[in-house]
Design a protein around this motif. Structure first.
Motif, PDB file in Angstrom:
ATOM      1  N   UNK A 163    -104.382 -68.225 -63.994  1.00 37.66           N
ATOM      2  CA  UNK A 163    -104.700 -68.956 -62.507  1.00 37.66           C
ATOM      3  C   UNK A 163    -104.018 -68.328 -61.275  1.00 37.66           C
ATOM      4  N   UNK A 164    -102.676 -67.706 -61.845  1.00 35.70           N
ATOM      5  CA  UNK A 164    -102.330 -66.672 -60.625  1.00 35.70           C
ATOM      6  C   UNK A 164    -102.921 -65.702 -59.902  1.00 35.70           C
ATOM      7  N   UNK A 165    -103.342 -65.167 -61.253  1.00 38.37           N
ATOM      8  CA  UNK A 165    -104.478 -63.582 -60.668  1.00 38.37           C
ATOM      9  C   UNK A 165    -105.798 -64.194 -60.065  1.00 38.37           C
ATOM     10  N   UNK A 166    -106.291 -65.387 -61.171  1.00 36.73           N
ATOM     11  CA  UNK A 166    -107.074 -66.072 -60.021  1.00 36.73           C
ATOM     12  C   UNK A 166    -107.081 -66.357 -58.430  1.00 36.73           C
ATOM     13  N   UNK A 167    -106.292 -66.838 -58.436  1.00 42.51           N
ATOM     14  CA  UNK A 167    -105.428 -67.264 -56.773  1.00 42.51           C
ATOM     15  C   UNK A 167    -105.859 -66.473 -55.693  1.00 42.51           C
ATOM     16  N   UNK A 168    -104.947 -64.996 -56.401  1.00 41.03           N
ATOM     17  CA  UNK A 168    -104.656 -64.255 -55.269  1.00 41.03           C
ATOM     18  C   UNK A 168    -105.987 -63.020 -55.329  1.00 41.03           C
ATOM     19  N   UNK A 169    -106.913 -63.217 -55.898  1.00 45.00           N
ATOM     20  CA  UNK A 169    -108.600 -62.208 -55.865  1.00 45.00           C
ATOM     21  C   UNK A 169    -109.222 -63.212 -54.641  1.00 45.00           C
ATOM     22  N   UNK A 170    -109.014 -64.762 -55.193  1.00 42.75           N
ATOM     23  CA  UNK A 170    -110.435 -65.732 -54.423  1.00 42.75           C
ATOM     24  C   UNK A 170    -109.266 -65.704 -52.980  1.00 42.75           C
ATOM     25  N   UNK A 171    -108.493 -65.013 -52.219  1.00 42.04           N
ATOM     26  CA  UNK A 171    -107.711 -65.351 -51.376  1.00 42.04           C
ATOM     27  C   UNK A 171    -107.791 -63.699 -50.934  1.00 42.04           C
ATOM     28  N   UNK A 172    -108.165 -62.539 -51.607  1.00 41.18           N
ATOM     29  CA  UNK A 172    -108.484 -61.303 -51.113  1.00 41.18           C
ATOM     30  C   UNK A 172    -109.315 -61.489 -51.211  1.00 41.18           C
ATOM     31  N   UNK A 173    -110.268 -61.990 -52.222  1.00 43.79           N
ATOM     32  CA  UNK A 173    -111.493 -61.193 -52.177  1.00 43.79           C
ATOM     33  C   UNK A 173    -111.682 -59.093 -51.876  1.00 43.79           C
ATOM     34  N   UNK A 174    -111.317 -58.944 -52.760  1.00 47.65           N
ATOM     35  CA  UNK A 174    -111.659 -57.525 -53.243  1.00 47.65           C
ATOM     36  C   UNK A 174    -112.890 -57.050 -53.028  1.00 47.65           C
ATOM     37  N   UNK A 175    -113.569 -56.359 -52.470  1.00 49.43           N
ATOM     38  CA  UNK A 175    -114.480 -55.560 -52.301  1.00 49.43           C
ATOM     39  C   UNK A 175    -115.032 -54.692 -53.069  1.00 49.43           C
ATOM     40  N   UNK A 176    -113.797 -54.094 -53.754  1.00 51.15           N
ATOM     41  CA  UNK A 176    -114.074 -52.283 -54.114  1.00 51.15           C
ATOM     42  C   UNK A 176    -113.309 -52.367 -54.928  1.00 51.15           C
ATOM     43  N   UNK A 177    -112.759 -51.582 -55.732  1.00 49.41           N
ATOM     44  CA  UNK A 177    -111.589 -51.153 -56.911  1.00 49.41           C
ATOM     45  C   UNK A 177    -109.957 -51.194 -55.918  1.00 49.41           C
ATOM     46  N   UNK A 178    -110.351 -49.800 -55.465  1.00 49.82           N
ATOM     47  CA  UNK A 178    -109.021 -49.749 -54.519  1.00 49.82           C
ATOM     48  C   UNK A 178    -108.165 -51.551 -54.504  1.00 49.82           C
ATOM     49  N   UNK A 179    -109.311 -51.878 -53.810  1.00 52.86           N
ATOM     50  CA  UNK A 179    -108.928 -53.617 -52.800  1.00 52.86           C
ATOM     51  C   UNK A 179    -108.233 -54.179 -54.197  1.00 52.86           C
ATOM     52  N   UNK A 180    -109.050 -53.776 -55.278  1.00 48.23           N
ATOM     53  CA  UNK A 180    -109.171 -54.879 -56.929  1.00 48.23           C
ATOM     54  C   UNK A 180    -107.623 -54.672 -57.581  1.00 48.23           C
ATOM     55  N   UNK A 181    -107.282 -53.297 -57.014  1.00 46.17           N
ATOM     56  CA  UNK A 181    -106.260 -52.600 -57.838  1.00 46.17           C
ATOM     57  C   UNK A 181    -104.640 -52.776 -56.530  1.00 46.17           C
ATOM     58  N   UNK A 209     -97.010 -69.374 -64.688  1.00 45.25           N
ATOM     59  CA  UNK A 209     -98.584 -68.540 -64.422  1.00 45.25           C
ATOM     60  C   UNK A 209     -97.821 -67.364 -64.045  1.00 45.25           C
ATOM     61  N   UNK A 210     -96.527 -67.204 -63.523  1.00 46.40           N
ATOM     62  CA  UNK A 210     -96.126 -65.844 -62.661  1.00 46.40           C
ATOM     63  C   UNK A 210     -95.233 -65.765 -64.073  1.00 46.40           C
ATOM     64  N   UNK A 211     -94.498 -66.543 -64.383  1.00 45.15           N
ATOM     65  CA  UNK A 211     -93.934 -66.490 -65.582  1.00 45.15           C
ATOM     66  C   UNK A 211     -94.362 -65.839 -67.452  1.00 45.15           C
ATOM     67  N   UNK A 212     -96.083 -66.074 -67.041  1.00 43.24           N
ATOM     68  CA  UNK A 212     -96.721 -65.584 -68.479  1.00 43.24           C
ATOM     69  C   UNK A 212     -97.535 -64.290 -67.492  1.00 43.24           C
ATOM     70  N   UNK A 213     -96.988 -64.007 -66.535  1.00 45.83           N
ATOM     71  CA  UNK A 213     -97.936 -62.159 -66.209  1.00 45.83           C
ATOM     72  C   UNK A 213     -95.907 -61.664 -66.349  1.00 45.83           C
ATOM     73  N   UNK A 214     -94.518 -62.129 -66.129  1.00 46.79           N
ATOM     74  CA  UNK A 214     -94.173 -61.475 -65.732  1.00 46.79           C
ATOM     75  C   UNK A 214     -93.089 -61.010 -67.377  1.00 46.79           C
ATOM     76  N   UNK A 215     -93.246 -61.467 -68.107  1.00 44.70           N
ATOM     77  CA  UNK A 215     -93.756 -61.987 -69.370  1.00 44.70           C
ATOM     78  C   UNK A 215     -94.323 -60.809 -71.038  1.00 44.70           C
ATOM     79  N   UNK A 216     -95.318 -60.338 -69.839  1.00 44.84           N
ATOM     80  CA  UNK A 216     -96.312 -59.081 -69.976  1.00 44.84           C
ATOM     81  C   UNK A 216     -95.900 -58.176 -69.442  1.00 44.84           C
ATOM     82  N   UNK A 217     -95.077 -57.749 -67.957  1.00 49.56           N
ATOM     83  CA  UNK A 217     -94.663 -56.687 -67.449  1.00 49.56           C
ATOM     84  C   UNK A 217     -93.200 -55.946 -67.840  1.00 49.56           C
TER      85      UNK A 217
END
Length: 325
Positions: A163-181, A209-217
């Motif tokens: 959900x943390x990834x989904x939320x950031x994508x909805x907010x930013x609405x990237x339209x290119x690979x560079x914007x998504x990166x 949700x952020x903790x899940x990403x931190x554990x991945x990192x």
């Protein structure tokens, strides 16, 4: 002579040279040489121990703090690494490395990212699924924008997108690979900074949700989870030089301090023994036939047997000291 070629008058042929080379290439000096004798009650010895502890701590604290700092920065550059690999997707390894260096990134981290992402191929990853799809598409902006909308929608959460990834994508609405990166880079930076500034004793982030990403990192297999010794190359040259300078003080103290105890010159076996080959004309890049680790043919003749114990140092010593030698 024997290192490069057989010599008309030399009783040691090239093959024998590399048989002995294999023994010593399979050996190394121990990190700490064995003690011979010392007086623990001696004031000079106690002074030596205090000084050794001081210089060792100075070297280790500086090394660890700088390397951990470098890895923290690498985590915050996740977006840069993703984009560099995206731009190098058609390049060979050498071209990829040049691009990475040009962008002031670490090749070790970049290639770990490359292997990590390749390992996710064909899987639905809760964090990187959108990026993996975009990286495969190399698509026009409209197609990427549509993909982002689909994958970051509320329904995508039920498909286990973090959900943390989904939320950031909805907010930013990237339209290119560079914007998504950039979205990934900003999210990982936010999580890394939150983790580094956490109250002492805190073991997890408050948001699961952020903790899940931190554990991945911070997972053992994460691209930025490299041993501290390898992280040295991420540091500025001046920092690397200071680490080496501090380490020299540690290494030199046992030889220069009056209270240092006597230690034995010694070797130990490496974890993996070297199976030697002849270096044609003495060049390591020109590998010739394999040879076993064994004693000289001049002395043992046709009955000689390959060394059996570890590096072969013990076998070599026994062959030298053998009454038949």
């Amino acid at each position: 002579c024997a290192r490069c070629h057989d010599h008309k008058y030399d009783p040691i042929p090239t093959a024998d040279y590399y048989s002995l080379y294999g023994v010593f290439a399979s050996s190394q000096e121990p990190s700490e040489r064995p003690l011979l004798e010392y007086d623990a009650s001696s004031p000079m010895f106690r002074d030596y121990e205090v000084e050794l502890s001081r210089v060792t701590s100075e070297w280790n604290d500086y090394r660890v703090s700088n390397q951990e700092g470098a890895l923290s920065i690498a985590r915050q550059k996740t977006g840069d690494y993703l984009m560099a690999l995206y731009d190098a997707r058609e390049a060979n390894r050498s071209e990829t490395e040049n691009l990475i260096k040009k962008r002031k990134l670490g090749p070790v981290i970049a290639f770990r990212w490359q292997r990590y992402l390749e390992g996710l191929d064909g899987k639905f990853d809760s964090v990187f699924a959108p990026w993996l799809k975009v990286a495969k598409l190399a698509a026009p902006e409209k197609e990427i924008a549509t993909l982002v909308i689909e994958m970051s929608s509320e329904s995508a959460v039920t498909r286990q997108l973090n959900p943390a990834v989904a939320s950031r994508l909805r907010e930013a609405s990237p339209a290119s690979a560079s914007e998504m990166a950039k979205v990934y880079g900003e999210l990982f930076t936010l999580i890394e900074k939150e983790w580094q500034s956490r109250p002492k004793g805190t073991e997890t982030l408050e948001d699961p949700n952020r903790e899940a990403i931190r554990q991945l990192m911070y997972a053992e297999e994460a691209p930025t989870s490299i041993p501290l010794g390898q992280a040295t190359q991420l540091l500025e040259v001046r920092v690397q030089e200071k680490i080496r300078s501090l380490k020299r003080k540690v290494d030199q103290l046992p030889a220069t301090h009056a209270g240092a105890p006597a230690r034995a010159m010694s070797l130990v076996d490496r974890k993996r023994t070297v199976e030697p080959v002849v270096f044609l004309r003495g060049k390591p890049g020109s590998r010739g036939p394999k040879v076993p680790r064994q004693f000289l043919s001049l002395i043992e003749g046709e009955v000689r047997q390959p060394f059996e114990h570890g590096s072969g140092r013990l076998d070599l010593a026994q062959a030298i000291a053998n009454a038949d030698n």
